[in-house]
Enzyme design. Sequence first.
Site, PDB file in Angstrom:
ATOM      1  N   LYS A 171       0.853  -1.207   0.000  1.00 18.73           N
ATOM      2  CA  LYS A 171       0.000   0.000   0.000  1.00 18.73           C
ATOM      3  C   LYS A 171       0.878   1.242   0.000  1.00 18.73           C
ATOM      4  CE  LYS A 171       0.835   1.225   4.528  1.00 18.73           C
ATOM      5  NZ  LYS A 171       1.645   2.365   4.951  1.00 18.73           N
ATOM      6  N   ASP A 182      -2.311  -1.818  10.490  1.00 20.32           N
ATOM      7  CA  ASP A 182      -2.611  -1.664   9.063  1.00 20.32           C
ATOM      8  C   ASP A 182      -3.342  -2.884   8.484  1.00 20.32           C
ATOM      9  OD1 ASP A 182      -1.261   0.698   9.157  1.00 20.32           O
ATOM     10  OD2 ASP A 182       0.503   0.018   8.047  1.00 20.32           O
ATOM     11  N   GLY A 233       4.156  -6.568   5.943  1.00 19.14           N
ATOM     12  CA  GLY A 233       3.879  -7.532   7.013  1.00 19.14           C
ATOM     13  C   GLY A 233       2.386  -7.620   7.308  1.00 19.14           C
ATOM     14  N   SER A 234       1.737  -6.454   7.414  1.00 12.01           N
ATOM     15  CA  SER A 234       0.290  -6.429   7.699  1.00 12.01           C
ATOM     16  C   SER A 234      -0.488  -7.052   6.549  1.00 12.01           C
ATOM     17  CB  SER A 234      -0.205  -4.988   7.864  1.00 12.01           C
ATOM     18  OG  SER A 234       0.422  -4.397   8.953  1.00 12.01           O
TER      19      SER A 234
HETATM   20  O1  C5P Z   1       0.108  -2.005  15.088  1.00 14.55           O
HETATM   21  P1  C5P Z   1       1.532  -2.111  14.671  1.00 14.55           P
HETATM   22  O2  C5P Z   1       2.291  -3.136  15.476  1.00 14.55           O
HETATM   23  O3  C5P Z   1       1.719  -2.297  13.206  1.00 14.55           O
HETATM   24  O4  C5P Z   1       2.189  -0.694  14.986  1.00 14.55           O
HETATM   25  C1  C5P Z   1       3.577  -0.504  15.094  1.00 14.55           C
HETATM   26  C2  C5P Z   1       3.859   0.657  16.034  1.00 14.55           C
HETATM   27  O5  C5P Z   1       3.415   1.894  15.434  1.00 14.55           O
HETATM   28  C3  C5P Z   1       3.087   0.571  17.341  1.00 14.55           C
HETATM   29  O6  C5P Z   1       3.848  -0.121  18.307  1.00 14.55           O
HETATM   30  C4  C5P Z   1       2.897   2.018  17.727  1.00 14.55           C
HETATM   31  O7  C5P Z   1       4.056   2.489  18.376  1.00 14.55           O
HETATM   32  C5  C5P Z   1       2.829   2.733  16.395  1.00 14.55           C
HETATM   33  N1  C5P Z   1       1.452   3.053  15.967  1.00 14.55           N
HETATM   34  C6  C5P Z   1       0.760   4.081  16.616  1.00 14.55           C
HETATM   35  N2  C5P Z   1      -0.507   4.388  16.218  1.00 14.55           N
HETATM   36  C7  C5P Z   1      -1.083   3.727  15.187  1.00 14.55           C
HETATM   37  C8  C5P Z   1      -0.403   2.696  14.523  1.00 14.55           C
HETATM   38  C9  C5P Z   1       0.861   2.381  14.943  1.00 14.55           C
HETATM   39  O8  C5P Z   1       1.283   4.704  17.540  1.00 14.55           O
HETATM   40  N3  C5P Z   1      -2.314   4.075  14.804  1.00 14.55           N
END
Ligand code: C5P
Length: 291
Positions: A11, A136, A102-103
């Site tokens: 994306k 994501d 990854g997502s």
């Molecule tokens: O959810 P995911 O593990 O992909 O997110 C990675 C990091 O990005 C989270 O640990 C967080 O620190 C940050 N993040 C955030 N707010 C979001 C998405 C991600 O702070 N909406």
Amino acid sequence: MPKIKVRSPAKVNLYLKVIGKRPDGYHELESIFQTISLSDELEISEFRQGISIKTDYPGLSTGKNNLVYRAVDLVKREYGIKQGVRISLAKHIPIGAGLGGGSSNAAATLIGLNRLWKLGLTRSDLAIQAAKIGSDAPFFIYGGTALVKGRGEIVFPLDVKGDLHYILFFSGFPVPTKRIYQHLKLALMKSTDNVSDIIHCLCAGDIRQTVRLMQNDLEPVALKLYPELGKAWRLFKWITGHRAMVSGSGSTIFRLCSSAKEMVELTKKLQRNGVTKQQIANVSFAHPDNH
Ligand code: C5P
């Protein structure tokens, strides 16, 4: 033994506004996501027991840290599946590149297992499970173009038609998303809230105006924390005469071109100025798959 093949697209973010910090430590977003033709492929088949993951990507863990592994583990636990599964993952999306690889792999795994084990889950069921794996991931259950809100779990698909052409410029190093969010200074952010304007232009096929309205609150942070990224960003502008955008938290820089012709011309210009074939890719908007 039946084998299920699932495409797992990357994306770009055409718009990413951070609204604020949430009590759970994540950030509240308003973002426009769009899937592109750069994609990984998963091949899923039944296995006697356990979870076996193979990938051609050097150094990528195939154990519990892998998001594909976590998606399988989640489905097995949630739906009480005893059967094992074997997944081979052909990677083309660079890791830590802000392209959601990854997502997307996790979402593709959920979609594939739903078919393999005939679970009968709807898209919203799958998106709820996907949110447990990564912010994501719910978007990738839908694909196409979407307005994404909350932490990433609220997905409103948008009806964008026609072809969109992009140049991706790979910086060549990973950027950890967490680090970018940690350095975000919410009080100093000056971006405007024009999400409805950009959605209007995008849906109307007005690419020039869409490009003018594109913004990403994570971009200044990424450019400052990673001088190499800033250098690549300035180089793109200097060579092409056009501004590029950082996708998500980086490290990919991309340009939405006004036509396929412009994409080809700008790509040639970049190559004439020393940018190698490995550093760039021409991709297009990948319309949602039916699954
Ligand atoms: O959810 P995911 O593990 O992909 O997110 C990675 C990091 O990005 C989270 O640990 C967080 O620190 C940050 N993040 C955030 N707010 C979001 C998405 C991600 O702070 N909406």
